[in-house]
Design a protein around this motif. Sequence first.
Motif, PDB file in Angstrom:
ATOM      1  N   GLN B 153       0.834  -1.205   0.000  1.00 44.34           N
ATOM      2  CA  GLN B 153       0.000   0.000   0.000  1.00 44.34           C
ATOM      3  C   GLN B 153       0.870   1.257   0.000  1.00 44.34           C
ATOM      4  O   GLN B 153       0.511   2.275  -0.586  1.00 44.34           O
ATOM      5  CB  GLN B 153      -0.915   0.020   1.231  1.00 44.34           C
ATOM      6  CG  GLN B 153      -1.938  -1.098   1.277  1.00 44.34           C
ATOM      7  CD  GLN B 153      -3.152  -0.805   0.405  1.00 44.34           C
ATOM      8  OE1 GLN B 153      -3.053  -0.093  -0.575  1.00 44.34           O
ATOM      9  NE2 GLN B 153      -4.286  -1.347   0.747  1.00 44.34           N
ATOM     10  N   ARG B 156       2.088   1.664  -3.550  1.00 46.89           N
ATOM     11  CA  ARG B 156       0.989   2.122  -4.419  1.00 46.89           C
ATOM     12  C   ARG B 156       0.615   3.563  -4.104  1.00 46.89           C
ATOM     13  O   ARG B 156       0.309   4.343  -4.994  1.00 46.89           O
ATOM     14  CB  ARG B 156      -0.233   1.224  -4.233  1.00 46.89           C
ATOM     15  CG  ARG B 156      -0.082  -0.144  -4.857  1.00 46.89           C
ATOM     16  CD  ARG B 156      -1.362  -0.936  -4.627  1.00 46.89           C
ATOM     17  NE  ARG B 156      -1.142  -2.357  -4.820  1.00 46.89           N
ATOM     18  CZ  ARG B 156      -1.969  -3.305  -4.407  1.00 46.89           C
ATOM     19  NH1 ARG B 156      -3.069  -2.980  -3.777  1.00 46.89           N
ATOM     20  NH2 ARG B 156      -1.710  -4.561  -4.627  1.00 46.89           N
ATOM     21  N   LEU B 158       2.495   5.950  -2.811  1.00 48.30           N
ATOM     22  CA  LEU B 158       3.513   6.887  -3.321  1.00 48.30           C
ATOM     23  C   LEU B 158       3.410   7.012  -4.834  1.00 48.30           C
ATOM     24  O   LEU B 158       3.523   8.114  -5.395  1.00 48.30           O
ATOM     25  CB  LEU B 158       4.912   6.391  -2.924  1.00 48.30           C
ATOM     26  CG  LEU B 158       5.275   6.531  -1.442  1.00 48.30           C
ATOM     27  CD1 LEU B 158       6.604   5.837  -1.157  1.00 48.30           C
ATOM     28  CD2 LEU B 158       5.354   8.000  -1.036  1.00 48.30           C
ATOM     29  N   LEU B 161       0.451   9.150  -5.600  1.00 51.46           N
ATOM     30  CA  LEU B 161       0.733  10.568  -5.349  1.00 51.46           C
ATOM     31  C   LEU B 161       1.558  11.158  -6.481  1.00 51.46           C
ATOM     32  O   LEU B 161       1.325  12.281  -6.931  1.00 51.46           O
ATOM     33  CB  LEU B 161       1.509  10.723  -4.039  1.00 51.46           C
ATOM     34  CG  LEU B 161       0.751  10.933  -2.742  1.00 51.46           C
ATOM     35  CD1 LEU B 161       1.732  11.222  -1.619  1.00 51.46           C
ATOM     36  CD2 LEU B 161      -0.255  12.070  -2.861  1.00 51.46           C
ATOM     37  N   LYS B 162       2.530  10.379  -6.924  1.00 51.18           N
ATOM     38  CA  LYS B 162       3.409  10.862  -7.986  1.00 51.18           C
ATOM     39  C   LYS B 162       2.601  11.105  -9.261  1.00 51.18           C
ATOM     40  O   LYS B 162       2.791  12.103  -9.949  1.00 51.18           O
ATOM     41  CB  LYS B 162       4.517   9.843  -8.252  1.00 51.18           C
ATOM     42  CG  LYS B 162       5.564  10.318  -9.218  1.00 51.18           C
ATOM     43  CD  LYS B 162       6.678   9.308  -9.390  1.00 51.18           C
ATOM     44  CE  LYS B 162       7.621   9.294  -8.211  1.00 51.18           C
ATOM     45  NZ  LYS B 162       8.803   8.463  -8.441  1.00 51.18           N
TER      46      LYS B 162
END
Lengths: 266, 179
Positions: B153, B156, B158, B161-162
């Motif tokens: 999680q 995923r 991060l 967010l990217k």
Amino acid sequence: MSEQDVRDGLRAAVLTEPVLSFDPEALILRARQQVRRRRALAGAGAATIAVAVAAVAVPTVLGTPRGSDGGAVGAAPPPSQTSPPHPTPAITTLPWPPAGVTPVSYTADQLKVRGAEMRDHLRAAFPAAVPGVAQVAVQEFGGEASGAVEDGQGYLNSFVAFSLDGSRSAVYVATFAPGAGPEPFSECGDGCKVATMPDGSHVLTGKLFAGEGQWLLNVWHFRANGAVVQATGYNYDPTGAGPTLPVVPVTPEQLAALATDPKLGI
Amino acid sequence: MRKADETRFREFARETAQQLRRSAYLLCGDWHLADDLTQAALIKMYRAWPRITRTERPVSYARRTLVRCWLDERRRPWRRAERRDGQLPEEVPGGPDPATAAQHGDLRAELFDALSRIAPRQRAVLVLRFFESLSVAEAAEALGCSEGTVKSQTARGLAALKVVLGPEAAPAALRRNGE
């Protein structure tokens, strides 16, 4: 983007926090009052549960006249002579989950399979539970979004959209794995009613005001194995942008038939 | 509850309320709701306090209860279709100077917009790992899941967010706060 970037961003986000607006002393007082109230109500109601609830409360809570078929909730035994003429809101707290329940965890693949099974089942079960509906569309079961499931997710939910008497609405169906469901009474509202089933499970019925003339009619089945199934009706279409209806177009009995359907649940 | 237990709970509530509220805010993006979630979590803890102190670390229990309260809030049927309006909470009177506050407001808007677009459990993992600075094991305990789930999680979250912030814009946007 590094992990440090995220740390910095999150810390910066709370730099301008407002002053803490609640008082720990007041919080303790409120918590203490809740505990006392629950104990008092539980104690006062305990004596009436055994004779009153199974025999009387179930059909009345679900709006079914005594002696008629209660649908999926099963036939209630005849009321004893000591039963009150009207049900007493005897149960105001339920220890949840039941003692001994071990939380169940599913993989995303397992949830997808189970969701597909329940979706197929609802395509036939929903019109059976709510006669007269047309244009029934059962959404894919998921989580935060239709079809979205994750490993370890403790619930699956979906909407069943339909037309009834020319109006569009939908019923929300949520199934929670043992140990993952909401606490009883946490969302039930002031008019919450409880019925105890012969197998020891409980059906809670409550109506919630969602604002701007919109209402939700909720029925939860808190099952003996710790699982929970919720069916919610609306006086509007939560899946679309239709008008607000004068009443919720599905009845408590119809929602209870769905919530207690043994083929729904994870 | 025994007086000694209540005294301990009072101290615990005083010590942890602010940090719990910050985490709640990062989860929900609204200080008023963060207040409600914090109170709800602490009231639940009060009811179970004697057992908690015998069997668990209260701070871990508090984090887990807070996340649970927030996930419950998210699962309310009328919340599911709700969209964030992007409005930021009011600033504190007498807080930082307007220019700084405005800059923080922009950054918070950007961050919360990004956070609001990722799955709630991923958001919870990011808050616990990178704001609360919990280890993988501690986050798993707080969320009631496996360490493997926390790791996946986190990755995923991060990545999500990217994607939302953009690979180039994200570091700059987040770092500006530390300048």
